[in-house]
Design an enzyme around this catalytic site. Structure first.
Site, PDB file in Angstrom:
ATOM      1  N   CYS A 115       0.655  -1.295  -0.123  1.00  0.00           N
ATOM      2  CA  CYS A 115      -0.087  -0.105  -0.033  1.00  0.00           C
ATOM      3  C   CYS A 115       0.859   1.364  -0.108  1.00  0.00           C
ATOM      4  O   CYS A 115       0.642   2.151  -0.704  1.00  0.00           O
ATOM      5  CB  CYS A 115      -0.950  -0.084   1.024  1.00  0.00           C
ATOM      6  SG  CYS A 115      -1.920  -1.280   1.145  1.00  0.00           S
TER       7      CYS A 115
HETATM    8  C1  BEZ Z   1       0.684  -4.658   1.831  1.00  0.00           C
HETATM    9  O1  BEZ Z   1       0.236  -3.572   1.627  1.00  0.00           O
HETATM   10  O2  BEZ Z   1       1.775  -4.979   1.699  1.00  0.00           O
HETATM   11  C2  BEZ Z   1      -0.457  -6.005   2.479  1.00  0.00           C
HETATM   12  C3  BEZ Z   1      -1.392  -5.631   3.006  1.00  0.00           C
HETATM   13  C4  BEZ Z   1      -2.266  -6.764   3.450  1.00  0.00           C
HETATM   14  C5  BEZ Z   1      -1.956  -7.879   2.890  1.00  0.00           C
HETATM   15  C6  BEZ Z   1      -0.787  -8.172   2.248  1.00  0.00           C
HETATM   16  C7  BEZ Z   1       0.115  -7.171   1.883  1.00  0.00           C
END
Ligand code: BEZ
Length: 211
Positions: free
Chosen positions: A45
């Protein structure tokens, strides 16, 4: 029932990093991209928000307003914003919705309980100036999105809403396009007086009319 293309994008009021936003009012006559993130302080994110901030001039050029969403509270967003700038080199320059009670996430079906019952998946909604939903894509949490693809679709949507054409596979702005299947040859002669390349009666190619 799940939202579908052509539905009116449900309106809502939400707290964001840029103050309270009422969706339809925020969009005004612009196009919109509403996209969700599983959670704050997560790696994928963080890269996505930095990339959308970097691409903001491209969205502006196309008259598109972007809005991110994560189900974490506003105070958490405010803490995360600094990390995005520090690690991605771009400061957040669009509103990020805080949706701790999942009001917006539920309205848009951004939580897919069989994938994860608390976090949102990576949903993308493109909304037209008529407030209708023009595109829905859902990515899993583990896969960062390709926002160049979102811009490419916006280029196609904007072209095909103004001209009776469709865009072929892997099309990019400026490439040849396809005369719309409902356009008769008689109509096509008026709209494309320079003619077209006819590979099949249903596959008629013309240059991008905006070129
Ligand atoms: C991420 O943004 O890295 C992420 C968020 C939730 C689950 C897996 C990855």
């Amino acid at each position: 029932m799940a939202l579908q293309l052509g539905d009116t994008a449900p309106d809502f009021t939400a707290e964001t990093t840029a103050g309270e936003v009422e969706l339809h009012d925020y969009l005004g006559d612009s196009w919109g991209v509403l996209f969700s993130h599983p959670a704050d302080f997560t790696p994928v994110c963080t890269t996505e928000l930095g990339e959308v901030a970097r691409l903001k001039p491209e969205f502006d050029k196309r008259n598109v307003k972007v809005l991110g969403l994560s189900v974490d509270p506003l105070e958490s967003h405010k803490g995360w914003v600094g990390d995005i700038e520090e690690t991605q080199g771009s400061a957040l320059n669009f509103p990020l919705i805080a949706d701790p009670d999942r009001k917006v996430a539920d309205l848009y079906g951004m939580i897919h309980p069989n994938a994860d019952d608390t976090l949102t998946v990576r949903s993308v909604f493109i909304i037209g100036p008529d407030k209708k939903i023009k595109l829905i894509i859902t990515y899993p949490a583990s896969t960062g999105r390709n926002f160049d693809e979102i811009l490419r679709v916006i280029d196609s949507l904007q072209l095909t809403s103004a001209h009776k054409v469709s865009t072929p596979v892997n099309w990019h702005h400026g490439d040849d396009v396809i005369i719309g299947s409902k356009v008769t040859n008689e109509e096509a002669k008026e709209q494309f007086p320079e003619g077209w390349k006819e590979l099949k009666p249903y596959l008629r190619i013309v240059p991008d009319p905006t070129k």
